[in-house]
Design a protein around this motif. Structure first.
Motif, PDB file in Angstrom:
ATOM      1  N   TRP A 415       0.857  -1.186   0.000  1.00 29.98           N
ATOM      2  CA  TRP A 415       0.000   0.000   0.000  1.00 29.98           C
ATOM      3  C   TRP A 415       0.884   1.222   0.000  1.00 29.98           C
ATOM      4  CZ3 TRP A 415      -1.000   2.912   4.817  1.00 29.98           C
ATOM      5  CH2 TRP A 415      -0.318   2.403   5.934  1.00 29.98           C
ATOM      6  N   GLN A 416       0.295   2.407   0.060  1.00 30.42           N
ATOM      7  CA  GLN A 416       1.038   3.668  -0.036  1.00 30.42           C
ATOM      8  C   GLN A 416       0.399   4.719   0.865  1.00 30.42           C
ATOM      9  OE1 GLN A 416       0.024   4.271  -4.307  1.00 30.42           O
ATOM     10  NE2 GLN A 416       2.220   4.093  -4.663  1.00 30.42           N
ATOM     11  N   THR A 417       1.143   5.789   1.104  1.00 29.80           N
ATOM     12  CA  THR A 417       0.572   6.933   1.819  1.00 29.80           C
ATOM     13  C   THR A 417      -0.753   7.316   1.158  1.00 29.80           C
ATOM     14  OG1 THR A 417       2.823   7.699   2.243  1.00 29.80           O
ATOM     15  CG2 THR A 417       1.047   9.287   2.600  1.00 29.80           C
ATOM     16  N   GLU A 418      -0.752   7.288  -0.159  1.00 32.99           N
ATOM     17  CA  GLU A 418      -1.931   7.700  -0.920  1.00 32.99           C
ATOM     18  C   GLU A 418      -3.109   6.766  -0.728  1.00 32.99           C
ATOM     19  OE1 GLU A 418       1.145   7.463  -1.970  1.00 32.99           O
ATOM     20  OE2 GLU A 418       1.678   9.114  -3.317  1.00 32.99           O
ATOM     21  N   THR A 419      -2.838   5.462  -0.577  1.00 36.75           N
ATOM     22  CA  THR A 419      -3.967   4.524  -0.492  1.00 36.75           C
ATOM     23  C   THR A 419      -4.556   4.503   0.916  1.00 36.75           C
ATOM     24  OG1 THR A 419      -2.695   2.545   0.086  1.00 36.75           O
ATOM     25  CG2 THR A 419      -2.914   3.043  -2.274  1.00 36.75           C
ATOM     26  N   GLY A 420      -3.818   5.001   1.909  1.00 40.10           N
ATOM     27  CA  GLY A 420      -4.326   5.125   3.271  1.00 40.10           C
ATOM     28  C   GLY A 420      -4.398   3.823   4.038  1.00 40.10           C
ATOM     29  N   ALA A 421      -4.544   2.721   3.349  1.00 40.75           N
ATOM     30  CA  ALA A 421      -4.662   1.425   4.022  1.00 40.75           C
ATOM     31  C   ALA A 421      -4.176   0.336   3.064  1.00 40.75           C
ATOM     32  CB  ALA A 421      -6.106   1.169   4.442  1.00 40.75           C
ATOM     33  N   ILE A 422      -4.053  -0.875   3.610  1.00 39.24           N
ATOM     34  CA  ILE A 422      -3.521  -2.009   2.842  1.00 39.24           C
ATOM     35  C   ILE A 422      -4.447  -2.315   1.668  1.00 39.24           C
ATOM     36  CG2 ILE A 422      -2.886  -4.455   2.965  1.00 39.24           C
ATOM     37  CD1 ILE A 422      -2.336  -3.970   5.996  1.00 39.24           C
ATOM     38  N   MET A 423      -3.844  -2.599   0.515  1.00 31.62           N
ATOM     39  CA  MET A 423      -4.594  -2.844  -0.720  1.00 31.62           C
ATOM     40  C   MET A 423      -4.351  -4.246  -1.280  1.00 31.62           C
ATOM     41  SD  MET A 423      -6.054   0.104  -1.210  1.00 31.62           S
ATOM     42  CE  MET A 423      -6.494   0.307  -2.922  1.00 31.62           C
ATOM     43  N   GLU A 469     -10.475   0.624  -9.295  1.00 27.43           N
ATOM     44  CA  GLU A 469     -11.723   1.103  -8.687  1.00 27.43           C
ATOM     45  C   GLU A 469     -11.383   2.023  -7.532  1.00 27.43           C
ATOM     46  OE1 GLU A 469     -14.612   0.256  -9.763  1.00 27.43           O
ATOM     47  OE2 GLU A 469     -14.329  -1.641 -10.841  1.00 27.43           O
ATOM     48  N   PRO A 470     -12.209   3.048  -7.291  1.00 30.28           N
ATOM     49  CA  PRO A 470     -11.976   3.863  -6.095  1.00 30.28           C
ATOM     50  C   PRO A 470     -12.144   3.007  -4.834  1.00 30.28           C
ATOM     51  CG  PRO A 470     -14.079   4.419  -7.140  1.00 30.28           C
ATOM     52  CD  PRO A 470     -13.386   3.466  -8.057  1.00 30.28           C
ATOM     53  N   TRP A 471     -11.449   3.392  -3.755  1.00 33.43           N
ATOM     54  CA  TRP A 471     -11.511   2.610  -2.515  1.00 33.43           C
ATOM     55  C   TRP A 471     -11.725   3.586  -1.352  1.00 33.43           C
ATOM     56  CZ3 TRP A 471      -7.472   3.952  -5.507  1.00 33.43           C
ATOM     57  CH2 TRP A 471      -6.380   4.595  -4.912  1.00 33.43           C
ATOM     58  N   PRO A 472     -12.308   3.102  -0.249  1.00 33.20           N
ATOM     59  CA  PRO A 472     -12.743   4.039   0.802  1.00 33.20           C
ATOM     60  C   PRO A 472     -11.649   4.938   1.365  1.00 33.20           C
ATOM     61  CG  PRO A 472     -13.707   1.866   1.170  1.00 33.20           C
ATOM     62  CD  PRO A 472     -12.750   1.704   0.024  1.00 33.20           C
ATOM     63  N   SER A 473     -10.423   4.384   1.576  1.00 35.82           N
ATOM     64  CA  SER A 473      -9.385   5.190   2.237  1.00 35.82           C
ATOM     65  C   SER A 473      -8.470   5.871   1.224  1.00 35.82           C
ATOM     66  CB  SER A 473      -8.561   4.318   3.183  1.00 35.82           C
ATOM     67  OG  SER A 473      -7.883   3.319   2.441  1.00 35.82           O
ATOM     68  N   MET A 474      -8.940   6.043  -0.016  1.00 35.31           N
ATOM     69  CA  MET A 474      -8.082   6.698  -1.016  1.00 35.31           C
ATOM     70  C   MET A 474      -7.848   8.157  -0.664  1.00 35.31           C
ATOM     71  SD  MET A 474     -10.921   6.855  -4.042  1.00 35.31           S
ATOM     72  CE  MET A 474     -10.040   7.771  -5.293  1.00 35.31           C
ATOM     73  N   LEU A 475      -6.694   8.670  -1.082  1.00 32.53           N
ATOM     74  CA  LEU A 475      -6.469  10.101  -0.911  1.00 32.53           C
ATOM     75  C   LEU A 475      -7.555  10.836  -1.684  1.00 32.53           C
ATOM     76  CD1 LEU A 475      -3.523  11.354  -3.145  1.00 32.53           C
ATOM     77  CD2 LEU A 475      -4.802   9.285  -3.590  1.00 32.53           C
ATOM     78  N   ARG A 476      -7.981  11.979  -1.181  1.00 34.56           N
ATOM     79  CA  ARG A 476      -9.046  12.716  -1.852  1.00 34.56           C
ATOM     80  C   ARG A 476      -8.490  13.749  -2.824  1.00 34.56           C
ATOM     81  NH1 ARG A 476     -11.215   8.762   0.255  1.00 34.56           N
ATOM     82  NH2 ARG A 476     -13.241   8.852   1.294  1.00 34.56           N
ATOM     83  N   THR A 477      -7.316  14.266  -2.509  1.00 32.34           N
ATOM     84  CA  THR A 477      -6.618  15.188  -3.405  1.00 32.34           C
ATOM     85  C   THR A 477      -5.244  15.451  -2.795  1.00 32.34           C
ATOM     86  OG1 THR A 477      -6.783  17.299  -4.611  1.00 32.34           O
ATOM     87  CG2 THR A 477      -7.469  17.322  -2.295  1.00 32.34           C
ATOM     88  N   LEU A 478      -4.453  16.322  -3.430  1.00 32.74           N
ATOM     89  CA  LEU A 478      -3.233  16.826  -2.800  1.00 32.74           C
ATOM     90  C   LEU A 478      -3.593  18.178  -2.216  1.00 32.74           C
ATOM     91  CD1 LEU A 478      -0.561  15.842  -5.462  1.00 32.74           C
ATOM     92  CD2 LEU A 478      -1.178  14.669  -3.348  1.00 32.74           C
ATOM     93  N   TRP A 479      -3.149  18.401  -1.017  1.00 31.97           N
ATOM     94  CA  TRP A 479      -3.538  19.617  -0.305  1.00 31.97           C
ATOM     95  C   TRP A 479      -3.289  20.846  -1.184  1.00 31.97           C
ATOM     96  CZ3 TRP A 479      -6.440  20.462   3.786  1.00 31.97           C
ATOM     97  CH2 TRP A 479      -6.444  21.743   4.332  1.00 31.97           C
ATOM     98  N   GLY A 480      -4.378  21.547  -1.503  1.00 37.02           N
ATOM     99  CA  GLY A 480      -4.263  22.788  -2.267  1.00 37.02           C
ATOM    100  C   GLY A 480      -3.846  22.622  -3.716  1.00 37.02           C
TER     101      GLY A 480
END
Ligand code: WTA
Length: 649
Positions: A415-423, A469-480
């Motif tokens: 997983w990654q910082t971006e994915t927020g959780a194990i994928m 597919e989108p996943w629940p803990s995905m990053l929503r954007t990059l700040w700003g």
């Protein structure tokens, strides 16, 4: 990874079935894959029942404006309530949340869920007294102490997104993060313990805050008792927190309310602020912590050795385990203080049953020798996890045999910082795991390996890892920076998330991660950007040009190797130029970014369009035959580099 190394990997034929008793009592069975395949959103809706919602959601996923996802639309929750209060309300106030182990011997604290509720409420009230409002950002720069968790939860409780900056980052790195997200408050400590001695943190904050006039206050935890400079913005944690009321009524926030920003290295010099929100993040971090580690909250003792300053600490020390009401160990120090068996001693003393660490640590222990873990009773261990980089089969087997008694599953979690959780990961009670493979996407997750054109590759072939597919803990954007979010992750392949990792699917369709395909290095499981280190080097007045590559390293996975051209004025740089430049990088970014070696060269290999050919420099750094030089503007440059560096490595 070289093709040779790759084919060695792919011919790895060992696999390990789940132990029968674990499989029998496992939280998740193979049926989960079918259930999720039949109706992905219904599957996630079911997992969302792990969370206590103050108001129910109306829609599981709104993907009407991709790549901007909304999960659990209309739902409201308080993340801290879910991690703390509800366990106390359920009569589990006396249950231990953390067995905290300080680095100095016998410096320990036991923190129950009731204790957490008390401290988090007080800290939330203190932040409110300091004028922190819903939506304000709070930077946290702390060592591995309970106050770090308390500060994060206090922020979550009042809806103030936190940004935790790893304590090993420099004042410059801290300042740029404070600036980028415009943090109003910084929470830090006088220092922390590192290898038996107090190590200061506050001076870096003083330097960063001096450059960020918008920071209103700095809250300082007293950890080491060392002397600190004091400014009129500074407030002692114990002075402001201890006198607060232990009552604080949590407010329910929207499922999409920002929970935190975590900065991570990208391919350009500027770190990216990964934004995670509340509902989906908590659902997936809690569900994966429960399923991938087969957590039995009543009986397991869980330990993740990561630092809270990284995403692994956020999801698998703080949010996932606490949402699940787990009992965790948290350790402040380094694995070799006061002796090289300290981790195993902690596992023995606390009867740790689930242990989660990184391949770089495992390879270090392999180097130190089998006899060290053999001195301790590790029979409590029943599940082992790995994260951060590909785990080579040798390290996997060593881990399984020496820490797991050769009879426990190892889950290699991608997983990654971006994915927020194990994928992508095995499930310990289901999967027959192959050493070195992260195996398959978890239920509810869509992953694929594609070629340059974005087509799925057949089994037995390699390509790029994408999430379909989108996943629940995905990053929503990059700040700003919505545009950079789109450009970085969603533009390479239409409609798919580009992870930046190379991967191969074997003949059974199982996934093997092969490392980054961009200019991001992975050093001891930490992401570092080549460009960021190059910028740090050229900011030194003796450096005219710099190129940085990640060279394969037996312990750290990759190591930073830099090639620099000195300025005319610097002459030959003097005898200590390499040491001087290494120290400069540590000052600009942090000690983790210090190059392992710096080679002074007279030219760098460039294409006709002026792009540095890092591939060739990597060949030099890894002491290999230099590859194809035909695209170089001047093909003699590599000869000059090879003959010139003998003395400066
Ligand atoms: C790498 C850490 C192979 C990968 C949670 C990814 C891995 C980057 C694995 C994310 C694994 C992480 N096997 N590679 N099990 N886990 N990676 O953001 O290159 O610090 O893109 O998140 O680490 O690193 P990050």
């Amino acid at each position: 990874m070289s093709e040779q190394g790759l084919s060695n990997l792919m011919s790895e034929e060992r696999h390990f079935d789940p132990p029968a008793d674990l499989a029998r009592d496992a939280n998740v069975t193979a049926a989960a894959y079918e259930e999720a395949a039949a109706d992905r959103l219904a599957f996630w809706s079911k997992q969302a029942e792990r969370i206590t919602w103050a108001e129910p959601y109306e829609q599981v996923l709104d993907w009407s404006n991709p790549p901007f996802a909304k999960w659990f639309v209309g739902g409201k929750l308080n993340v801290a309530y879910n991690c703390v209060d509800r366990h106390v309300e359920d009569g589990k106030g006396d249950k231990v949340a953390f067995h905290w182990v300080g680095e100095p011997a016998d410096d320990t604290r036991t923190i129950t869920y009731a204790d957490l509720l008390d401290s988090v409420s007080r800290a939330a009230n203190a932040l409110i007294e300091l004028g922190v409002e819903e939506g304000d950002r709070v930077a946290i720069y702390l060592p591995m102490i309970p106050e770090t968790v308390i500060a994060m939860l206090a922020c979550a409780r009042i809806g103030a997104p936190h940004t935790v900056v790893f304590g090993g980052f420099s004042a410059d790195a801290l300042a740029s993060r404070i600036d980028d997200c415009d943090a109003k408050i910084v929470i830090t400590s006088d220092g922390g313990y590192r290898r038996g001695a107090p190590s200061a943190l506050k001076p870096a904050v003083d330097e960063a805050v001096a450059r960020s006039p918008r920071v209103r206050n700095v809250v300082v935890v007293r950890r080491t008792g060392q002397d600190v400079e004091w400014t009129d913005k500074d407030v002692w944690w114990h002075e402001i927190v201890d006198r607060q009321s232990a009552e604080h009524t949590p407010k329910a926030f929207d499922a999409e309310h920002p929970l935190y920003v975590m900065y991570t290295s990208g391919t350009t010099g500027k770190p990216k602020g990964i934004l995670h929100t509340s509902g989906g993040y908590l659902v997936q971090s809690a569900w994966t912590h429960w399923s991938v580690f087969d957590l039995k909250a009543e009986s397991d003792i869980y330990w993740c050795s990561a630092d809270i300053g990284w995403v692994t600490g956020h999801s698998y020390i703080v949010y996932g385990p606490l949402a699940n009401g787990a009992t965790s160990v948290m350790y402040e120090g380094t694995p070799d203080t006061p002796h090289k068996g300290r981790w195993w001693e902690i596992i023995q003393d606390y009867k740790v049953s689930i242990f989660y660490t990184a391949p770089t640590a495992i390879r270090t222990f392999m180097k130190w020798g089998d006899e060290i873990p053999a001195e301790f009773d590790l029979s409590s261990v029943r599940v082992l996890g790995s994260v951060g980089e590909p785990i080579n089969p040798e390290a996997y087997i060593w881990y399984r045999e020496n820490i797991g008694g050769d009879n426990v599953p190892v889950v290699d979690t991608w997983w990654q910082t971006e994915t927020g959780a194990i994928m992508i990961s095995p499930l310990p009670g289901v999967t027959s795991a192959k050493p070195g493979s992260a195996m398959t996407a978890l239920p509810g997750i869509g992953a694929d390996v594609v070629d340059d054109a974005g087509n799925s590759v057949p089994n037995g072939s390699g390509g790029y890892l994408v999430l379909t597919e989108p996943w629940p803990s995905m990053l929503r954007t990059l700040w700003g920076d919505d545009q950079r979010f789109i450009d970085t992750y969603w533009s390479r392949f239409a409609g798919k998330y580009f992870a930046g990792d190379g991967a191969k699917r074997d003949d059974d369709g199982d996934i093997w991660l092969l490392g980054r395909v961009d200019d991001v290095m992975n050093v001891s499981g930490h992401r570092l950007s080549t460009t960021e280190i190059e910028s740090a080097l050229v900011s030194h007045d003796k450096v005219a040009e710099a190129a940085v590559v990640g060279a394969t390293d037996a312990t750290t996975g990759q190591a930073v190797v830099a090639f620099v051209i000195l300025t005319e004025a610097a002459g030959d740089g003097g005898p200590d130029v390499v040491a001087e430049l290494r120290a400069h990088v540590a000052k600009e970014i942090g000690a983790i970014a210090k190059p392992r070696s710096i080679m002074v060269v007279s030219e760098l290999p460039k294409t006709r369009s002026g792009k540095i050919m890092r591939r060739l420099l990597r060949d030099v750094a890894e002491k290999r035959e230099v590859g194809d030089v035909t695209t170089l503007a001047d093909s003699t440059v590599m000869d000059a580099i090879k003959t010139g560096i003998g003395s400066s490595d």
